[in-house]
Scaffold this motif. Structure first.
Motif, PDB file in Angstrom:
ATOM      1  N   LEU A 121       0.826  -1.205   0.000  1.00 16.75           N
ATOM      2  CA  LEU A 121       0.000   0.000   0.000  1.00 16.75           C
ATOM      3  C   LEU A 121       0.860   1.256   0.000  1.00 16.75           C
ATOM      4  CD1 LEU A 121      -2.759   1.364   0.156  1.00 16.75           C
ATOM      5  CD2 LEU A 121      -2.641   1.146   2.654  1.00 16.75           C
ATOM      6  N   LYS A 122       1.919   1.255   0.785  1.00 19.05           N
ATOM      7  CA  LYS A 122       2.810   2.418   0.810  1.00 19.05           C
ATOM      8  C   LYS A 122       3.453   2.634  -0.553  1.00 19.05           C
ATOM      9  CE  LYS A 122       6.484   4.645   3.429  1.00 19.05           C
ATOM     10  NZ  LYS A 122       7.367   4.602   4.620  1.00 19.05           N
ATOM     11  N   LEU A 123       3.783   1.538  -1.228  1.00 24.45           N
ATOM     12  CA  LEU A 123       4.361   1.667  -2.566  1.00 24.45           C
ATOM     13  C   LEU A 123       3.354   2.297  -3.527  1.00 24.45           C
ATOM     14  CD1 LEU A 123       6.680   0.831  -4.602  1.00 24.45           C
ATOM     15  CD2 LEU A 123       5.232  -1.129  -5.105  1.00 24.45           C
ATOM     16  N   ILE A 124       2.099   1.825  -3.491  1.00 20.94           N
ATOM     17  CA  ILE A 124       1.081   2.388  -4.369  1.00 20.94           C
ATOM     18  C   ILE A 124       0.845   3.855  -4.035  1.00 20.94           C
ATOM     19  CG2 ILE A 124      -1.318   2.191  -5.127  1.00 20.94           C
ATOM     20  CD1 ILE A 124      -1.147  -0.802  -4.420  1.00 20.94           C
ATOM     21  N   GLN A 125       0.903   4.209  -2.759  1.00 16.80           N
ATOM     22  CA  GLN A 125       0.778   5.615  -2.382  1.00 16.80           C
ATOM     23  C   GLN A 125       1.878   6.456  -3.022  1.00 16.80           C
ATOM     24  OE1 GLN A 125       0.834   5.111   1.916  1.00 16.80           O
ATOM     25  NE2 GLN A 125      -1.348   5.573   2.064  1.00 16.80           N
ATOM     26  N   SER A 126       3.080   5.904  -3.103  1.00 15.76           N
ATOM     27  CA  SER A 126       4.186   6.634  -3.730  1.00 15.76           C
ATOM     28  C   SER A 126       3.878   6.916  -5.198  1.00 15.76           C
ATOM     29  CB  SER A 126       5.485   5.821  -3.626  1.00 15.76           C
ATOM     30  OG  SER A 126       5.874   5.629  -2.287  1.00 15.76           O
ATOM     31  N   TYR A 127       3.383   5.896  -5.907  1.00 17.99           N
ATOM     32  CA  TYR A 127       3.031   6.110  -7.309  1.00 17.99           C
ATOM     33  C   TYR A 127       1.880   7.108  -7.436  1.00 17.99           C
ATOM     34  CZ  TYR A 127       6.002   2.221  -8.690  1.00 17.99           C
ATOM     35  OH  TYR A 127       7.085   1.401  -8.924  1.00 17.99           O
ATOM     36  N   ALA A 128       0.919   7.046  -6.521  1.00 16.90           N
ATOM     37  CA  ALA A 128      -0.226   7.951  -6.587  1.00 16.90           C
ATOM     38  C   ALA A 128       0.194   9.397  -6.359  1.00 16.90           C
ATOM     39  CB  ALA A 128      -1.275   7.530  -5.557  1.00 16.90           C
TER      40      ALA A 128
ATOM     41  N   ASP B 101       8.775   8.247   8.358  1.00 19.92           N
ATOM     42  CA  ASP B 101       7.845   7.435   7.578  1.00 19.92           C
ATOM     43  C   ASP B 101       7.242   8.184   6.395  1.00 19.92           C
ATOM     44  OD1 ASP B 101       6.422   9.131   9.247  1.00 19.92           O
ATOM     45  OD2 ASP B 101       4.737   7.749   9.477  1.00 19.92           O
ATOM     46  N   MET B 102       7.409   9.495   6.328  1.00 23.37           N
ATOM     47  CA  MET B 102       6.855  10.269   5.224  1.00 23.37           C
ATOM     48  C   MET B 102       7.965  10.985   4.461  1.00 23.37           C
ATOM     49  SD  MET B 102       3.725   9.654   4.875  1.00 23.37           S
ATOM     50  CE  MET B 102       2.490   8.771   5.833  1.00 23.37           C
ATOM     51  N   GLN B 103       8.934  10.206   4.016  1.00 25.02           N
ATOM     52  CA  GLN B 103      10.002  10.740   3.183  1.00 25.02           C
ATOM     53  C   GLN B 103      10.015   9.943   1.883  1.00 25.02           C
ATOM     54  OE1 GLN B 103      13.768  11.109   5.242  1.00 25.02           O
ATOM     55  NE2 GLN B 103      12.937  12.597   6.693  1.00 25.02           N
ATOM     56  N   LEU B 104       9.521  10.565   0.828  1.00 29.60           N
ATOM     57  CA  LEU B 104       9.400   9.909  -0.474  1.00 29.60           C
ATOM     58  C   LEU B 104      10.295  10.615  -1.482  1.00 29.60           C
ATOM     59  CD1 LEU B 104       5.502   9.488  -0.693  1.00 29.60           C
ATOM     60  CD2 LEU B 104       7.184   7.922   0.297  1.00 29.60           C
ATOM     61  N   TYR B 105      11.077   9.823  -2.199  1.00 27.70           N
ATOM     62  CA  TYR B 105      11.983  10.365  -3.216  1.00 27.70           C
ATOM     63  C   TYR B 105      11.656   9.719  -4.559  1.00 27.70           C
ATOM     64  CZ  TYR B 105      14.862  12.188   0.615  1.00 27.70           C
ATOM     65  OH  TYR B 105      15.322  12.874   1.721  1.00 27.70           O
ATOM     66  N   PHE B 106      11.772  10.531  -5.602  1.00 27.07           N
ATOM     67  CA  PHE B 106      11.490  10.062  -6.955  1.00 27.07           C
ATOM     68  C   PHE B 106      12.592  10.539  -7.893  1.00 27.07           C
ATOM     69  CE2 PHE B 106       7.600  11.151  -4.707  1.00 27.07           C
ATOM     70  CZ  PHE B 106       6.845   9.994  -4.790  1.00 27.07           C
ATOM     71  N   VAL B 107      12.907   9.705  -8.868  1.00 28.60           N
ATOM     72  CA  VAL B 107      13.796  10.116  -9.955  1.00 28.60           C
ATOM     73  C   VAL B 107      13.034   9.909 -11.255  1.00 28.60           C
ATOM     74  CG1 VAL B 107      15.864   9.543 -11.266  1.00 28.60           C
ATOM     75  CG2 VAL B 107      15.980   9.721  -8.791  1.00 28.60           C
ATOM     76  N   ASN B 108      12.798  10.994 -11.967  1.00 26.38           N
ATOM     77  CA  ASN B 108      11.973  10.958 -13.176  1.00 26.38           C
ATOM     78  C   ASN B 108      10.649  10.255 -12.901  1.00 26.38           C
ATOM     79  OD1 ASN B 108      13.967  12.344 -14.580  1.00 26.38           O
ATOM     80  ND2 ASN B 108      14.905  10.483 -15.383  1.00 26.38           N
ATOM     81  N   ARG B 109      10.051  10.624 -11.775  1.00 21.55           N
ATOM     82  CA  ARG B 109       8.754  10.115 -11.304  1.00 21.55           C
ATOM     83  C   ARG B 109       8.792   8.652 -10.874  1.00 21.55           C
ATOM     84  NH1 ARG B 109       4.592  14.092 -10.463  1.00 21.55           N
ATOM     85  NH2 ARG B 109       5.407  15.938 -11.488  1.00 21.55           N
ATOM     86  N   ARG B 110       9.962   8.055 -10.814  1.00 25.61           N
ATOM     87  CA  ARG B 110      10.111   6.673 -10.363  1.00 25.61           C
ATOM     88  C   ARG B 110      10.382   6.675  -8.859  1.00 25.61           C
ATOM     89  NH1 ARG B 110      12.053   2.114 -12.965  1.00 25.61           N
ATOM     90  NH2 ARG B 110      12.747   3.365 -14.751  1.00 25.61           N
ATOM     91  N   PRO B 111       9.545   6.021  -8.029  1.00 27.50           N
ATOM     92  CA  PRO B 111       9.854   5.933  -6.596  1.00 27.50           C
ATOM     93  C   PRO B 111      11.166   5.181  -6.369  1.00 27.50           C
ATOM     94  CG  PRO B 111       7.569   5.308  -7.021  1.00 27.50           C
ATOM     95  CD  PRO B 111       8.253   5.379  -8.355  1.00 27.50           C
ATOM     96  N   ILE B 112      12.014   5.747  -5.536  1.00 31.42           N
ATOM     97  CA  ILE B 112      13.310   5.125  -5.260  1.00 31.42           C
ATOM     98  C   ILE B 112      13.557   5.102  -3.764  1.00 31.42           C
ATOM     99  CG2 ILE B 112      14.292   5.862  -7.466  1.00 31.42           C
ATOM    100  CD1 ILE B 112      15.810   8.053  -5.824  1.00 31.42           C
TER     101      ILE B 112
END
Length: 369
Positions: free
Chosen positions: A176-183, A263-274
């Protein structure tokens, strides 16, 4: 006496390698959601029956699969994403490129695919065996798009299956956390995640996530997916083509905000969750702690650059990436943080940067306000 060397049979090689591609529910969901995004889907639904142990299903309204590709769809290293190795650093514009995901999923469970393209008169229901070979095809009814259904996930590997069942709640939470990152990173895509439980305590159908696909900007997307509390006391952080060649955008806590954990630190590279880039995450957290030592900042940051500045072919899950010009990027990020958080003195910023082995920053350090 030493045994004679012998080449492994192709099926043995297939089983060994595919068993390493999809090792958790989180990994399986990731591959299927990325396939949907690569197909141009604007609506993605994820269904988890009995935490995904009985059924994992991903439904999208993407382009669908062409009939000519049915037979090769789940074979290893069959992909339309790249043609040459150099494409990884020149023209890659998709999440996937290895051509291993569906083959790995076939090895882990019973997979069927229902798909239809705009040119098809009717959909096709495709069944694949454990080696990714098309075993059955039948006509079906559905709108343009693709439904991938995986039943009895990990049932063929007893140890892994027991581990999955024992940690089902944890695995669902990770998925679920992964899907939240994409969302968050794809605010124009509608995501809907449903959990179904047929027996026992909590039986029924529950919606775990639902987004409208209408969010505009990082703040609205974050509030819609992670909640208004996460989007409180945050400020936009923008870097447009600094010395490193990277564009950075997103949100970060003000010194008055923050949370008790990271728990709320999300990073993306070219919109890709990393996974958080270690040096960048440390720089942000250490600098924030100069102004608020009790909490951790909310971080929603997207780094964008040409494919020649990023290496995504590091690990099979593509969560670890190498960023070129990282030291210059650290300088740019530190300057942006200095402007955002207004440090009490320029020496604090210099000390922070020196911890990362960055040299010659006398002119780059911000002056005291």
């Amino acid at each position: 006496m030493a045994k004679q060397l012998d080449r492994l049979d192709g099926n043995v090689v297939h089983e060994i390698c595919t068993n390493q591609v999809v090792v958790t529910l989180h990994a399986c969901v990731k591959e299927l959601v990325e396939n949907s995004l690569d197909a141009g889907a604007t609506r993605i639904e994820v269904r988890l029956r009995e935490s995904g142990s009985e059924l994992l299903e991903v439904v999208d309204n993407g382009k669908g699969v062409r009939p000519d590709d049915y037979a090769a769809l789940a074979t290893r290293h069959a992909t339309s994403k790249i043609r040459r190795y150099d494409d990884l650093s020149t023209s890659l514009d998709t999440f996937g490129f290895r051509g291993e995901a569906l083959a790995g999923i076939c090895a882990m469970g019973d997979m069927t695919i229902c798909t239809k393209t705009l040119d098809d008169s009717m959909a096709a229901l495709l069944s694949y065996d454990r080696f990714g070979k098309l075993s059955q095809q039948a006509p079906a009814a559905r709108e343009v798009g693709t439904t991938v259904s995986v039943r009895e996930l990990f049932k063929r590997l007893p140890v892994r299956h027991r581990e999955f069942l024992r940690n089902a709640k944890t695995q669902v939470s990770a998925a679920l956390k992964l899907i939240q990152s994409y969302a968050v990173a794809q605010p124009s895509v509608r995501f809907h995640v449903v959990a179904e439980r047929a027996r026992g305590h909590g039986s029924g159908r529950a919606t775990l996530l639902s987004t409208s696909g209408n969010a505009a900007g990082w703040l609205q997307a974050t509030a819609a997916v992670l909640g208004d509390a996460v989007a409180t006391d945050v400020a936009p952080l923008e870097l447009q083509g600094g010395g490193a060649g990277w564009k950075v955008s997103g949100l970060i806590s003000t010194p008055n905000g923050g949370r008790r954990s990271r728990d709320m630190q999300l990073y993306f590279v070219n919109r890709r969750p990393i996974d958080p880039p270690k040096r960048i995450a440390k720089l942000i957290n250490d600098t924030f702690h100069q102004y608020n030592s009790r909490l951790w900042p909310v971080v929603i940051l997207s780094f964008c650059a040409g494919q020649d500045l990023v290496d995504v072919n590091v690990t099979p899950d593509k969560r670890t990436v190498f960023l070129h010009n990282e030291e210059a990027l650290l300088v740019d990020v530190q300057q942006a943080l200095a402007e955002l958080w207004a440090p009490a003195s320029g020496s604090a910023a210099i000390a922070t940067l020196s911890n990362f082995g960055i040299r010659g920053l006398g002119s780059a350090a911000p002056a005291a306000p």
